[in-house]
Design an enzyme around this catalytic site. Structure first.
Site, PDB file in Angstrom:
ATOM      1  N   THR A  51       0.879  -1.478   0.024  1.00  0.00           N
ATOM      2  CA  THR A  51      -0.193   0.401  -0.247  1.00  0.00           C
ATOM      3  C   THR A  51       0.731   1.532   0.005  1.00  0.00           C
ATOM      4  O   THR A  51       0.490   2.364  -0.488  1.00  0.00           O
ATOM      5  CB  THR A  51      -0.490  -0.233   1.510  1.00  0.00           C
TER       6      THR A  51
ATOM      7  N   HIS B  71      -0.292 -15.900  -4.764  1.00  0.00           N
ATOM      8  CA  HIS B  71      -1.349 -15.562  -4.880  1.00  0.00           C
ATOM      9  C   HIS B  71      -0.972 -15.631  -6.930  1.00  0.00           C
ATOM     10  O   HIS B  71      -1.614 -15.076  -7.125  1.00  0.00           O
ATOM     11  CB  HIS B  71      -2.464 -14.531  -4.685  1.00  0.00           C
TER      12      HIS B  71
ATOM     13  N   CYS C 135      -5.379 -14.635 -27.417  1.00  0.00           N
ATOM     14  CA  CYS C 135      -3.438 -15.448 -27.213  1.00  0.00           C
ATOM     15  C   CYS C 135      -4.197 -15.871 -29.371  1.00  0.00           C
ATOM     16  O   CYS C 135      -5.594 -15.452 -30.063  1.00  0.00           O
ATOM     17  CB  CYS C 135      -3.491 -16.779 -27.038  1.00  0.00           C
TER      18      CYS C 135
ATOM     19  N   ILE D  47       4.761  -1.128   8.269  1.00  0.00           N
ATOM     20  CA  ILE D  47       5.899  -1.533   7.535  1.00  0.00           C
ATOM     21  C   ILE D  47       7.028  -1.337   7.002  1.00  0.00           C
ATOM     22  O   ILE D  47       8.375  -1.526   7.335  1.00  0.00           O
ATOM     23  CB  ILE D  47       5.401  -3.409   7.424  1.00  0.00           C
TER      24      ILE D  47
END
Length: 240
Positions: free
Chosen positions: A27, A120, A149, A230
């Site tokens: 974030t 993920h 494709c 963090i």
């Protein structure tokens, strides 16, 4: 000694750490998360994000899936932040053995981390659902409508949607690293998404460290708990 002081002392002393992180790690790079007040779950589309990001919706409405995916998920210009850079530096110093991430943005690799387990998947891997030809994310970004494709098959990003299973090999390797770590750093994750959140049950090392702005179900189990950014917590370990 403050919590940050305790964290920094622990990181200096340890040489067998594993990091497990979620959306909160990215974030600070401008990538929205899913469950915060400003996250994807609080934006407005014709369908809720939980529905759009499901396998059945991708199959039934690929055009609307890709409208959302390009708008909110395909963040190719995002840059690593202090947390990504610090983790890469800790790996280079021989302290961090692996990064286990729920994110699909590739920012850990951009920062220099080499051992990254992407639970993920990744926006940087895209495959034809018919012939399995590999495509770069720019192909998806620059195409109009549903990317197709040359064989006529729909191109799908290698990301784990709701109703899909995690890659067993990646999951097993994550369990292997967590079960052998002396220190497990958990950051930027609400620990609400399973089976990824269940990985903590395999940890039996010396120090469980949780760094998250909000509370998590594992807070009471942490040896060190920081309700903190963090990036701020890990910034002193950047190589800058």
């Amino acid at each position: 000694m403050t919590g940050l002081d305790q964290l920094h002392a622990l990181l200096e002393q340890s040489d067998n750490m594993v990091f497990f992180g979620g959306a909160g790690v990215s974030t600070e790079s401008g990538i929205p998360d899913f469950r915060s007040v400003d996250g994807l779950y609080h934006t407005h589309y014709r369908y809720p994000p939980e529905t759009i990001l499901s396998h059945s919706f991708f199959e039934a409405h690929p055009d609307e899936f890709y409208t959302f995916y390009r708008d909110k998920m395909l963040c190719l210009d995002a840059k690593p932040n202090a947390a990504h850079k610090a983790l890469a530096a800790l790996e280079q110093k021989g302290k961090l053995r692996a990064v286990i991430t729920q994110n699909i943005d590739g920012l850990h690799q951009k920062a220099g981390s080499r051992k990254v387990l992407e639970l993920h998947g990744s926006i940087y891997r895209n495959y034809c659902t018919r012939c399995h030809t590999f495509y770069l994310p720019e192909t998806v970004r620059d195409s109009a409508g549903v990317p197709v494709c040359s064989c006529g098959g729909i191109i799908k990003p290698d990301v784990v949607l709701y109703e899909e299973c995690l890659n067993e090999g990646v999951l097993e390797e994550a369990v292997w690293h967590i079960s052998r770590a002396d220190v497990l750093l958990v950051g930027g994750t609400s620990l609400a998404v399973y089976p990824a959140a269940g990985l903590l049950q395999y940890y039996s090392g010396k120090h469980l460290v949780l760094i998250n702005k909000s509370q998590t179900p594992a807070d009471d189990s942490a040896d060190l708990l920081l309700h903190e950014s963090i990036g701020k917590a890990l910034a002193p370990f950047c190589n800058e």
